[in-house]
Scaffold this active site. Structure first.
Site, PDB file in Angstrom:
ATOM      1  CD  GLU A  83      49.512  42.791  45.031  1.00  0.00           C
ATOM      2  OE1 GLU A  83      48.304  42.923  44.694  1.00  0.00           O
ATOM      3  OE2 GLU A  83      49.887  42.810  46.208  1.00  0.00           O
ATOM      4  CE  LYS A 256      44.829  44.414  46.835  1.00  0.00           C
ATOM      5  NZ  LYS A 256      46.152  43.882  46.476  1.00  0.00           N
ATOM      6  CG  ASP A 272      31.642  40.529  35.372  1.00  0.00           C
ATOM      7  OD1 ASP A 272      32.371  41.233  36.079  1.00  0.00           O
ATOM      8  OD2 ASP A 272      30.575  40.930  34.876  1.00  0.00           O
ATOM      9  CG  HIS A 369      55.262  42.634  48.146  1.00  0.00           C
ATOM     10  ND1 HIS A 369      54.258  41.974  47.471  1.00  0.00           N
ATOM     11  CD2 HIS A 369      55.262  43.901  47.681  1.00  0.00           C
ATOM     12  CE1 HIS A 369      53.677  42.820  46.635  1.00  0.00           C
ATOM     13  NE2 HIS A 369      54.272  43.994  46.745  1.00  0.00           N
TER      14      HIS A 369
HETATM   15  P1  NAD Z   1      25.994  33.934  27.922  1.00  0.00           P
HETATM   16  O1  NAD Z   1      24.678  34.547  27.644  1.00  0.00           O
HETATM   17  O2  NAD Z   1      27.127  34.241  27.011  1.00  0.00           O
HETATM   18  O3  NAD Z   1      25.862  32.345  28.003  1.00  0.00           O
HETATM   19  C1  NAD Z   1      24.887  31.711  28.758  1.00  0.00           C
HETATM   20  C2  NAD Z   1      24.039  30.848  27.868  1.00  0.00           C
HETATM   21  O4  NAD Z   1      24.770  29.730  27.380  1.00  0.00           O
HETATM   22  C3  NAD Z   1      22.880  30.248  28.603  1.00  0.00           C
HETATM   23  O5  NAD Z   1      21.828  31.155  28.672  1.00  0.00           O
HETATM   24  C4  NAD Z   1      22.569  28.980  27.807  1.00  0.00           C
HETATM   25  O6  NAD Z   1      21.604  29.246  26.817  1.00  0.00           O
HETATM   26  C5  NAD Z   1      23.877  28.651  27.115  1.00  0.00           C
HETATM   27  N1  NAD Z   1      24.530  27.421  27.637  1.00  0.00           N
HETATM   28  C6  NAD Z   1      25.061  26.405  26.887  1.00  0.00           C
HETATM   29  N2  NAD Z   1      25.582  25.431  27.669  1.00  0.00           N
HETATM   30  C7  NAD Z   1      25.374  25.816  28.951  1.00  0.00           C
HETATM   31  C8  NAD Z   1      25.696  25.249  30.226  1.00  0.00           C
HETATM   32  N3  NAD Z   1      26.332  24.063  30.348  1.00  0.00           N
HETATM   33  N4  NAD Z   1      25.353  25.913  31.336  1.00  0.00           N
HETATM   34  C9  NAD Z   1      24.721  27.121  31.248  1.00  0.00           C
HETATM   35  N5  NAD Z   1      24.384  27.699  30.081  1.00  0.00           N
HETATM   36  C10 NAD Z   1      24.715  27.066  28.919  1.00  0.00           C
HETATM   37  O7  NAD Z   1      26.550  34.294  29.358  1.00  0.00           O
HETATM   38  P2  NAD Z   1      25.927  34.580  30.794  1.00  0.00           P
HETATM   39  O8  NAD Z   1      26.695  33.708  31.729  1.00  0.00           O
HETATM   40  O9  NAD Z   1      24.453  34.509  30.835  1.00  0.00           O
HETATM   41  O10 NAD Z   1      26.372  36.089  31.038  1.00  0.00           O
HETATM   42  C11 NAD Z   1      27.672  36.413  31.428  1.00  0.00           C
HETATM   43  C12 NAD Z   1      28.075  37.792  30.918  1.00  0.00           C
HETATM   44  O11 NAD Z   1      27.163  38.788  31.356  1.00  0.00           O
HETATM   45  C13 NAD Z   1      29.417  38.198  31.419  1.00  0.00           C
HETATM   46  O12 NAD Z   1      30.209  38.554  30.314  1.00  0.00           O
HETATM   47  C14 NAD Z   1      29.130  39.425  32.284  1.00  0.00           C
HETATM   48  O13 NAD Z   1      30.207  40.340  32.260  1.00  0.00           O
HETATM   49  C15 NAD Z   1      27.893  39.977  31.671  1.00  0.00           C
HETATM   50  N6  NAD Z   1      27.007  40.862  32.466  1.00  0.00           N
HETATM   51  C16 NAD Z   1      27.113  40.999  33.810  1.00  0.00           C
HETATM   52  C17 NAD Z   1      26.242  41.810  34.526  1.00  0.00           C
HETATM   53  C18 NAD Z   1      26.329  41.898  36.027  1.00  0.00           C
HETATM   54  O14 NAD Z   1      27.073  41.141  36.634  1.00  0.00           O
HETATM   55  N7  NAD Z   1      25.610  42.799  36.690  1.00  0.00           N
HETATM   56  C19 NAD Z   1      25.232  42.489  33.835  1.00  0.00           C
HETATM   57  C20 NAD Z   1      25.136  42.330  32.460  1.00  0.00           C
HETATM   58  C21 NAD Z   1      26.013  41.501  31.775  1.00  0.00           C
END
Ligand code: NAD
Length: 415
Positions: A83, A256, A272, A369
């Site tokens: 946008e 928004k 996300d 805009h």
């Molecule tokens: P991920 O599993 O890719 O990474 C997280 C992992 O990284 C941790 O569990 C940990 O083991 C490791 N890690 C290493 N260094 C870290 C640090 N400094 N801090 C924290 N963790 C560290 O990602 P995630 O964040 O658990 O999940 C995000 C994804 O899940 C997104 O892509 C999202 O779209 C998706 N998702 C979202 C939903 C929802 O929002 N309802 C549902 C399912 C999946």
């Protein structure tokens, strides 16, 4: 020399010149510079690993907002958005905020909630579950040694009775620098059998909640009365805010506009944004749908804005390190933690809201805009190459930015 995000005339530079400035500011390497200049950050193999049935990639422009001073630190803020006006508006608002010291922001500890739904539990299930809390937390923490080693992990548990035959267990998980969904979902699934055994019920859903109300961020800024156009502008922006706080039809549009800024940073950094959107709007509606910001006048007659919302954004995990543009965006931002990222995102949301309210309460938003949108209208009318700028300029100078006029001008130019 101190780094500054105040780069006058940044918008007048060519793309190549802008990338050079950003490279200097953020210490990008030559490869990162050429990825930016290629306008094509995602290769086939990476894309094919990210989702299913890949046939291409959908590009969005990546801009940087200038002028952001947050908690005394200068940021160039990458924003991916289709946008027009959003990046300019954020930069402008941030410039005005600098007069009174920029944004002050604070993010809470990054606590996400995992939900385990329990059906048909025994009578004393709540009591039993509370008694076995430490056992459940221990099992949750056994799932993610890395998170625990970083000081994160499952910290607390709560049992909620939703109806006579439905309970919900909340796991409160400190996800450190991750968004946390995978981490929390894994814990919720792993703990469900133990929770079933303790409660005598059946675990059905085991999933994160996107109402991340234990992971909140706040930002505030003072806008100098004279800089923004005087006392009448201050008062009219407050009237505009009152309108949003009284009327959900207006509040939807108010929020928004805030999300224009928040989503653009979330997308640029590979976060996300649906999760952030879901959290923001649910939080906004907890007591009837309300604006995510508040505006008031302080004792000096300046305008004070505040924003508060849940912020499930990460600097690690998901695709933050997989998508080359997300990696570069995070490097440009130079944030050290998910909390710092949340503070930047909230400040951008507040800046965006100020810019929209300022335009709406003064000359309306269509003037600025539509001038920027004129090029899109020219393209829609069939303009190509140099014709696009010519048609857009003529329409802007006439103050007639419309498809029919674009077609007429194009015919005239081609003749
Ligand atoms: P991920 O599993 O890719 O990474 C997280 C992992 O990284 C941790 O569990 C940990 O083991 C490791 N890690 C290493 N260094 C870290 C640090 N400094 N801090 C924290 N963790 C560290 O990602 P995630 O964040 O658990 O999940 C995000 C994804 O899940 C997104 O892509 C999202 O779209 C998706 N998702 C979202 C939903 C929802 O929002 N309802 C549902 C399912 C999946």
């Amino acid at each position: 020399m101190e780094k500054t995000s105040r780069i006058p005339g940044f918008y007048k530079l060519t793309v190549k010149e802008r990338v050079k400035k950003v490279k200097e500011f953020a210490g990008l390497n030559d490869e990162e510079e050429s990825i930016l200049l290629s306008m094509d950050g995602l290769d086939e193999k990476t894309a094919d690993r990210m989702i299913e049935n890949v046939i291409g990639s959908m590009q969005l422009p990546l801009g940087v907002a200038t002028n952001f001073l947050i908690n005394g630190k200068d940021y160039l803020v990458p924003m991916a958005i289709e946008e027009t006006s959003v990046v300019a508006a954020a930069s402008n608002a941030a410039k005005m905020a600098r007069v009174k010291g920029g944004f002050k922001a604070h993010a809470s500890e990054p606590i996400m909630i995992g939900q385990i739904q329990i059906l048909d539990a025994k009578e004393n299930a709540v009591e039993e579950l509370n008694k076995h809390k430490e056992e459940v937390l221990e099992l949750a923490n056994a799932q993610d040694k890395i998170l625990v080693s970083l000081g994160g992990g499952a910290k607390d548990m709560e049992v909620r009775k939703l109806s006579d035959d439905m309970l919900c267990v909340h796991l409160f998980v400190d996800v450190r620098d991750a968004m946390g969904a995978n981490a929390v979902n894994t814990m919720a699934e792993a703990c469900a059998p133990l929770i079933e055994k303790i409660s005598g019920g059946r675990a059905l859903l085991r999933i994160i909640s996107n109402l991340a109300d234990h992971r909140m961020v706040e930002a505030t800024a003072v806008f100098d009365r004279d800089t923004i156009g005087g006392n009448k502008v201050v008062e009219d922006i407050i009237h505009a805010y009152e309108f949003a706080s009284l009327d959900p039809y207006r509040a939807a549009t108010h929020n928004k506009g805030i999300m224009n800024g928040i989503d653009a940073v979330a997308i640029a950094t590979g976060n996300d944004w649906r999760a952030i959107e879901a959290g923001a709007h649910t939080y906004a509606s907890l007591n009837g749908y309300k604006p995510l910001t508040t505006w008031e006048k302080n004792g000096d007659g300046d305008l004070v804005g505040k924003i508060k919302l849940p912020m499930a954004a990460g600097t690690i995990g998901g695709i933050t390190k997989v998508h080359p543009m997300a990696r570069i965006s995070l490097k440009i931002l130079g944030v050290k933690s998910s909390r710092e990222l949340a503070e930047v995102i909230a400040s951008v949301g507040l800046a965006q809201n100020f810019a929209a309210m300022h335009a709406l309460a003064t000359k309306g938003i269509q003037d600025g805009h539509m001038r920027l949108h004129a090029k899109n209208i020219a393209v829609m009318a069939g303009a190509q190459g140099d014709e696009i700028d010519k048609v857009a300029e003529i329409m802007a100078s006439e103050g007639k930015i419309r498809m029919d006029r674009a077609k007429e001008i194009l015919d005239e130019i081609r003749k």
